[in-house]
Write an enzyme that holds these catalytic residues in place. Sequence first.
Site, PDB file in Angstrom:
ATOM      1  CG  HIS A 116      -2.055  -1.025   1.088  1.00 13.93           C
ATOM      2  ND1 HIS A 116      -2.826  -1.437   2.155  1.00 13.93           N
ATOM      3  CD2 HIS A 116      -2.502  -1.742   0.016  1.00 13.93           C
ATOM      4  CE1 HIS A 116      -3.700  -2.351   1.745  1.00 13.93           C
ATOM      5  NE2 HIS A 116      -3.523  -2.558   0.451  1.00 13.93           N
ATOM      6  CB  CYS A 157       8.613  17.259  -8.309  1.00 12.36           C
ATOM      7  SG  CYS A 157       9.548  15.832  -8.902  1.00 12.36           S
ATOM      8  CG  ASN A 195      -5.725  -9.847  14.257  1.00  8.48           C
ATOM      9  OD1 ASN A 195      -4.826  -9.088  13.890  1.00  8.48           O
ATOM     10  ND2 ASN A 195      -6.994  -9.494  14.256  1.00  8.48           N
ATOM     11  CB  SER A 251      -9.470  -5.883  10.295  1.00  9.43           C
ATOM     12  OG  SER A 251      -9.356  -5.113   9.110  1.00  9.43           O
TER      13      SER A 251
HETATM   14  C1  BJW Z   1      -3.682  -6.225  16.811  1.00 14.50           C
HETATM   15  C2  BJW Z   1      -3.128  -5.428  17.828  1.00 14.50           C
HETATM   16  C3  BJW Z   1      -2.019  -5.956  18.500  1.00 14.50           C
HETATM   17  C4  BJW Z   1      -4.788  -4.340  16.991  1.00 14.50           C
HETATM   18  N1  BJW Z   1      -1.558  -7.160  18.176  1.00 14.50           N
HETATM   19  N2  BJW Z   1      -3.200  -7.409  16.516  1.00 14.50           N
HETATM   20  C5  BJW Z   1     -16.249  -4.833  -2.559  1.00 14.50           C
HETATM   21  C6  BJW Z   1     -15.858  -6.142  -2.286  1.00 14.50           C
HETATM   22  C7  BJW Z   1     -14.511  -6.519  -2.309  1.00 14.50           C
HETATM   23  C8  BJW Z   1     -13.523  -5.600  -2.613  1.00 14.50           C
HETATM   24  C9  BJW Z   1     -13.907  -4.312  -2.872  1.00 14.50           C
HETATM   25  C10 BJW Z   1     -15.241  -3.936  -2.846  1.00 14.50           C
HETATM   26  N3  BJW Z   1     -15.314  -2.607  -3.130  1.00 14.50           N
HETATM   27  C11 BJW Z   1     -14.065  -2.144  -3.335  1.00 14.50           C
HETATM   28  C12 BJW Z   1     -13.190  -3.177  -3.185  1.00 14.50           C
HETATM   29  C13 BJW Z   1     -11.701  -3.120  -3.287  1.00 14.50           C
HETATM   30  C14 BJW Z   1     -11.107  -2.317  -2.157  1.00 14.50           C
HETATM   31  C15 BJW Z   1     -11.564  -2.926  -0.825  1.00 14.50           C
HETATM   32  O1  BJW Z   1     -11.029  -3.925  -0.356  1.00 14.50           O
HETATM   33  N4  BJW Z   1     -12.546  -2.319  -0.180  1.00 14.50           N
HETATM   34  C16 BJW Z   1     -13.059  -2.852   1.083  1.00 14.50           C
HETATM   35  C17 BJW Z   1     -13.402  -1.694   2.012  1.00 14.50           C
HETATM   36  C18 BJW Z   1     -14.223  -3.763   0.781  1.00 14.50           C
HETATM   37  N5  BJW Z   1      -9.668  -2.439  -2.298  1.00 14.50           N
HETATM   38  C19 BJW Z   1      -8.983  -1.575  -3.039  1.00 14.50           C
HETATM   39  O2  BJW Z   1      -9.520  -0.622  -3.580  1.00 14.50           O
HETATM   40  C20 BJW Z   1      -7.509  -1.871  -3.244  1.00 14.50           C
HETATM   41  N6  BJW Z   1      -7.232  -1.874  -4.646  1.00 14.50           N
HETATM   42  C21 BJW Z   1      -7.777  -2.783  -5.467  1.00 14.50           C
HETATM   43  O3  BJW Z   1      -8.545  -3.626  -5.081  1.00 14.50           O
HETATM   44  O4  BJW Z   1      -7.345  -2.655  -6.775  1.00 14.50           O
HETATM   45  C22 BJW Z   1      -7.884  -3.565  -7.748  1.00 14.50           C
HETATM   46  C23 BJW Z   1      -7.239  -4.920  -7.770  1.00 14.50           C
HETATM   47  C24 BJW Z   1      -7.884  -5.938  -8.403  1.00 14.50           C
HETATM   48  C25 BJW Z   1      -7.310  -7.207  -8.460  1.00 14.50           C
HETATM   49  C26 BJW Z   1      -6.075  -7.442  -7.895  1.00 14.50           C
HETATM   50  C27 BJW Z   1      -5.422  -6.428  -7.294  1.00 14.50           C
HETATM   51  C28 BJW Z   1      -6.016  -5.171  -7.224  1.00 14.50           C
HETATM   52  C29 BJW Z   1      -6.648  -0.796  -2.610  1.00 14.50           C
HETATM   53  C30 BJW Z   1      -6.754  -0.836  -1.119  1.00 14.50           C
HETATM   54  C31 BJW Z   1      -5.987   0.327  -0.522  1.00 14.50           C
HETATM   55  C32 BJW Z   1      -6.105   0.344   0.994  1.00 14.50           C
HETATM   56  N7  BJW Z   1      -5.580   1.543   1.474  1.00 14.50           N
HETATM   57  C33 BJW Z   1      -5.547   1.774   2.930  1.00 14.50           C
HETATM   58  C34 BJW Z   1      -5.182   3.268   3.195  1.00 14.50           C
HETATM   59  C35 BJW Z   1      -3.882   3.660   2.584  1.00 14.50           C
HETATM   60  C36 BJW Z   1      -2.711   3.379   3.473  1.00 14.50           C
HETATM   61  C37 BJW Z   1      -2.681   4.233   4.721  1.00 14.50           C
HETATM   62  O5  BJW Z   1      -3.193   5.362   4.736  1.00 14.50           O
HETATM   63  O6  BJW Z   1      -2.102   3.760   5.720  1.00 14.50           O
HETATM   64  O7  BJW Z   1      -4.648   0.879   3.565  1.00 14.50           O
HETATM   65  S1  BJW Z   1      -7.104   1.470   3.738  1.00 14.50           S
HETATM   66  C38 BJW Z   1      -6.393   0.862   5.231  1.00 14.50           C
HETATM   67  O8  BJW Z   1      -6.850  -0.499   5.397  1.00 14.50           O
HETATM   68  C39 BJW Z   1      -4.875   0.816   4.988  1.00 14.50           C
HETATM   69  C40 BJW Z   1      -4.537  -0.544   5.515  1.00 14.50           C
HETATM   70  O9  BJW Z   1      -3.330  -1.001   4.947  1.00 14.50           O
HETATM   71  C41 BJW Z   1      -5.742  -1.377   5.158  1.00 14.50           C
HETATM   72  C42 BJW Z   1      -5.913  -2.618   5.988  1.00 14.50           C
HETATM   73  O10 BJW Z   1      -6.128  -2.304   7.343  1.00 14.50           O
HETATM   74  P1  BJW Z   1      -5.467  -3.211   8.454  1.00 14.50           P
HETATM   75  O11 BJW Z   1      -4.007  -3.117   8.388  1.00 14.50           O
HETATM   76  O12 BJW Z   1      -6.066  -4.561   8.413  1.00 14.50           O
HETATM   77  O13 BJW Z   1      -5.913  -2.412   9.796  1.00 14.50           O
HETATM   78  P2  BJW Z   1      -7.258  -2.545  10.646  1.00 14.50           P
HETATM   79  O14 BJW Z   1      -7.320  -1.378  11.547  1.00 14.50           O
HETATM   80  O15 BJW Z   1      -8.437  -2.787   9.784  1.00 14.50           O
HETATM   81  O16 BJW Z   1      -7.045  -3.884  11.508  1.00 14.50           O
HETATM   82  C43 BJW Z   1      -6.071  -3.996  12.518  1.00 14.50           C
HETATM   83  C44 BJW Z   1      -6.158  -5.361  13.158  1.00 14.50           C
HETATM   84  O17 BJW Z   1      -5.108  -5.482  14.106  1.00 14.50           O
HETATM   85  C45 BJW Z   1      -7.481  -5.604  13.918  1.00 14.50           C
HETATM   86  O18 BJW Z   1      -8.007  -6.885  13.564  1.00 14.50           O
HETATM   87  C46 BJW Z   1      -7.065  -5.594  15.377  1.00 14.50           C
HETATM   88  O19 BJW Z   1      -7.798  -6.502  16.189  1.00 14.50           O
HETATM   89  C47 BJW Z   1      -5.624  -6.043  15.294  1.00 14.50           C
HETATM   90  N8  BJW Z   1      -4.775  -5.539  16.387  1.00 14.50           N
HETATM   91  N9  BJW Z   1      -3.878  -4.283  17.978  1.00 14.50           N
HETATM   92  C48 BJW Z   1      -2.186  -7.869  17.234  1.00 14.50           C
HETATM   93  N10 BJW Z   1      -1.440  -5.265  19.545  1.00 14.50           N
END
Ligand code: BJW
Length: 233
Positions: free
Chosen positions: A108, A135, A201, A177
């Site tokens: 990401h 830039c 997790n 998550s």
């Molecule tokens: C602990 C802890 C401790 C806490 N110990 N654990 C409908 C259906 C399916 C897919 C889609 C849909 N509509 C759109 C989509 C696609 C979309 C998507 O998935 N949307 C969903 C909302 C449904 N995805 C995209 O658009 C992606 N691109 C894409 O799909 O392109 C097309 C493609 C097609 C085919 C192949 C490939 C590509 C792009 C996604 C970009 C995500 N960007 C973000 C923000 C940018 C980065 C930033 O600002 O930091 O990335 S969103 C945000 O979520 C961030 C993260 O990387 C990402 C994931 O979050 P993460 O890391 O899981 O964090 P949390 O907070 O959700 O979870 C934390 C976990 O830790 C929890 O479970 C806690 O319990 C745990 N925890 N403390 C252990 N101490």
Amino acid sequence: MESANIVILTGAGISAESGLATFRGDDGLWEGHRVEDVATPEAYRRDPALVHQFYDARRARLAEVEPNPAHLALARLEAAWSGEFLLVTQNVDNLHERAGSRQLIHMHGQNTQGWCLACDDRFPWDGPMGEGACCPLCRTQGRVRPDIVWFGEMPYKMDAIEDALRNCDLFVSIGTSGAVYPAAGFVQTARYCGARTLEINLEPSLGSYLFSESWTGKASVEVPKWVKEILGG
Ligand code: BJW
């Protein structure tokens, strides 16, 4: 086991105990904004100042935090491992590299890089960026954005990740998550190709049922424990 191929996926949970907020927990809001409201190309077009503020604040925070025992344990594992090893992180922080990880893909993007929309180059970025950033390569002003993959954009190095998933013997997901694709689907690819799958997790994730094994607890405790176990005590 020490010659097996490993792919590890990490998410915001691995950096939580370093003091970086996760996205979807109780502390998951940024000044009342959902991540979906600041992490899209549409949000950037609508309100670039707000989006820059979000990433500038998070970039500044990186200077105040350190890698925790979970980041350090993964770097230790990589250094000791004789099989293929790939760490894929969804995180845009730099804690894995600061812990010593080398075989690392930031799928990401990275908040410590800028991307110039005028010349399409990417470069390291320290300090605030803001709307008027210039830039360093083509000198165009106001076209530099954080090098982050927002919703609807294609994550980086998907071909290399898919190859590694298809060839791995063990897939481990840590601190995510399972709410965001394509990362949330990696467990299915690895499993389909015959890998053992483990989730570590704080709580069972949305896709927990897809894993052959689940460890529940804090990453800073469970990851070093798992690394010790896999390296044979
Ligand atoms: C602990 C802890 C401790 C806490 N110990 N654990 C409908 C259906 C399916 C897919 C889609 C849909 N509509 C759109 C989509 C696609 C979309 C998507 O998935 N949307 C969903 C909302 C449904 N995805 C995209 O658009 C992606 N691109 C894409 O799909 O392109 C097309 C493609 C097609 C085919 C192949 C490939 C590509 C792009 C996604 C970009 C995500 N960007 C973000 C923000 C940018 C980065 C930033 O600002 O930091 O990335 S969103 C945000 O979520 C961030 C993260 O990387 C990402 C994931 O979050 P993460 O890391 O899981 O964090 P949390 O907070 O959700 O979870 C934390 C976990 O830790 C929890 O479970 C806690 O319990 C745990 N925890 N403390 C252990 N101490």
